[in-house]
Design a protein around this motif. Sequence first.
Motif, short mmCIF file in Angstrom:
data_model
loop_
_atom_site.label_atom_id
_atom_site.label_comp_id
_atom_site.label_asym_id
_atom_site.label_seq_id
_atom_site.Cartn_x
_atom_site.Cartn_y
_atom_site.Cartn_z
N LYS A 16 0.97 -1.14 0.00
CA LYS A 16 0.00 0.01 -0.13
C LYS A 16 0.91 1.34 0.02
O LYS A 16 1.89 1.35 0.78
CB LYS A 16 -0.84 -0.16 1.30
CG LYS A 16 -2.24 1.06 1.28
CD LYS A 16 -3.01 0.96 2.52
CE LYS A 16 -4.01 2.11 2.37
NZ LYS A 16 -4.73 1.94 3.58
N THR A 17 0.71 1.93 -1.01
CA THR A 17 1.72 3.21 -1.14
C THR A 17 1.71 4.05 0.04
O THR A 17 2.77 4.68 0.35
CB THR A 17 1.55 3.83 -2.53
OG1 THR A 17 1.45 3.10 -3.52
CG2 THR A 17 2.60 5.07 -2.93
N SER A 18 0.81 4.35 0.68
CA SER A 18 0.79 5.21 1.93
C SER A 18 1.20 4.51 2.91
O SER A 18 1.64 5.14 3.98
CB SER A 18 -0.72 5.60 2.13
OG SER A 18 -1.56 4.48 2.47
N ASP A 19 1.75 3.31 3.13
CA ASP A 19 2.43 2.51 4.05
C ASP A 19 4.00 2.94 3.70
O ASP A 19 4.42 2.17 3.07
CB ASP A 19 1.95 1.17 4.17
CG ASP A 19 2.56 0.30 5.02
OD1 ASP A 19 3.68 0.88 5.68
OD2 ASP A 19 2.30 -0.64 5.63
N LEU A 20 4.26 3.87 4.29
CA LEU A 20 5.85 4.56 3.99
C LEU A 20 6.67 3.46 4.37
O LEU A 20 7.67 3.18 3.54
CB LEU A 20 6.09 5.67 4.53
CG LEU A 20 5.27 7.10 4.14
CD1 LEU A 20 5.37 8.15 4.99
CD2 LEU A 20 5.65 7.21 2.70
N LYS A 21 6.76 2.96 5.44
CA LYS A 21 7.60 1.94 5.90
C LYS A 21 7.89 0.68 4.75
O LYS A 21 9.01 0.37 4.46
CB LYS A 21 7.63 1.43 7.34
CG LYS A 21 8.61 0.52 7.93
CD LYS A 21 8.29 0.25 9.50
CE LYS A 21 9.26 -0.77 10.02
NZ LYS A 21 9.04 -1.13 11.33
N ALA A 22 6.77 0.04 4.61
CA ALA A 22 6.69 -1.24 3.72
C ALA A 22 6.93 -0.67 2.38
O ALA A 22 8.01 -1.62 1.61
CB ALA A 22 5.29 -1.79 3.73
N THR A 23 6.54 0.45 1.74
CA THR A 23 6.86 0.74 0.29
C THR A 23 8.40 1.05 0.19
O THR A 23 8.93 0.61 -0.87
CB THR A 23 6.04 1.99 0.02
OG1 THR A 23 4.48 1.48 0.07
CG2 THR A 23 6.32 2.29 -1.35
N VAL A 42 -1.22 4.98 -7.41
CA VAL A 42 -1.66 5.95 -6.67
C VAL A 42 -3.41 5.89 -6.79
O VAL A 42 -3.99 6.54 -7.75
CB VAL A 42 -1.08 7.38 -7.01
CG1 VAL A 42 -1.66 8.60 -6.53
CG2 VAL A 42 0.49 7.25 -7.11
N PRO A 43 -3.85 5.28 -5.82
CA PRO A 43 -5.42 5.12 -6.33
C PRO A 43 -6.09 6.16 -5.26
O PRO A 43 -7.34 6.39 -5.46
CB PRO A 43 -5.56 3.98 -5.39
CG PRO A 43 -4.57 3.59 -4.51
CD PRO A 43 -3.47 4.41 -4.97
N ASP A 44 -5.32 6.84 -4.41
CA ASP A 44 -6.06 8.19 -3.54
C ASP A 44 -5.03 8.97 -3.11
O ASP A 44 -3.67 8.93 -3.49
CB ASP A 44 -6.65 7.40 -2.47
CG ASP A 44 -5.77 6.38 -1.60
OD1 ASP A 44 -4.36 6.80 -1.42
OD2 ASP A 44 -6.09 5.20 -0.90
N MET A 45 -5.57 10.11 -2.50
CA MET A 45 -4.59 11.18 -2.24
C MET A 45 -3.67 10.99 -1.11
O MET A 45 -2.73 11.59 -1.15
CB MET A 45 -5.45 12.40 -1.82
CG MET A 45 -4.73 13.81 -1.87
SD MET A 45 -4.09 14.27 -3.77
CE MET A 45 -5.69 14.37 -4.15
#
Length: 334
Positions: A16-23, A42-45
């Motif tokens: 999940k792109t917003s999961d900074l640590k994992a990405t 990028v599915p959302d803001m």
Amino acid sequence: MGGDAPISIQSMTNTKTSDLKATIAQIRKLENAGCDIVRVAVPDMDAAMAIGQIKKEISVPLVADIHFDYRLAIAAMEKGADKVRINPGNIGSEDRVRSVVSCARERGIPIRIGVNSGSLEKDLLEKYHGITPEALVESALRHVSILEKLNFSDIVISLKATSVPLTIAAYRLISEKVRYPLHVGITEAGTVYSGTIKSAVGIGALLAEGIGDTIRVSLTGDPVEEIKAGKTILKSLGLYNRGAELISCPTCGRTRINLIKIAEEVERALENIDKPIKVAVMGCAVNGPGEAREADIGIAGGDGCALLFRHGEIIRKIPEDRIVEELLEEIKKL
């Protein structure tokens, strides 16, 4: 990308792109594996906003994958995306497309038009009575024309299908009609085993014809496997001069050492070597010495032992239980 530039290898994160640590962690693994360009969904803001922090933590170019919402494309570029992947025809009115193009032009950001067989426009499906190479190409050219009317030409094109023959035919056709760089791949190719084979056939056939400027091997699995497959495809065509290359024989009844185990151990060790060296692991004296001489370094198996060759010269005989260790020691010397 394009022209005389080396063919680049891409992958896409599955975090999940917003999961900074994992990405960020996954992108770093991709970088270490040899990835040249990374794409994120990028599915959302929240995902668009995350790009700014992600960019601070990585060293490879970052592509934002956008569908439908032009505001996400603009936000991603404002946060530092190096490229956006959109289809201009599905993000709304001409004013919205113009806003995206204006932002991209201002920042010197290219746009990739990505056409997939699974999302082809309904009118084209009706016109061509299904998914055809001509339908894929017309879809791509339709999107290209939207950007060209806005005097934007920093464009990359991809048109992928799950069918290898269909994909090859589509890329051949588009290559005759445009001079834009082409992003080549087989979409939804499958799991690591079957997907690698399908991708190697499709991507390899096109690259052998001089078609393609960047590649992505799409696999259901760890994205790092995509980079391994991509590098191997390029190496097999002499288009990649980084990292070690392993030559090993398929074994036969003449083999008197555990060559499969030895080759697998050596292959794993070579993943961490960035120098362009060729290593041969051969099973017997029929082709072994000849292939080993062609390599920078290699072994040819005997009865419970192997001869070690370096640049065509026999160095010494090695007992079977020491083959991997001593071969790797000699590789380090190189």
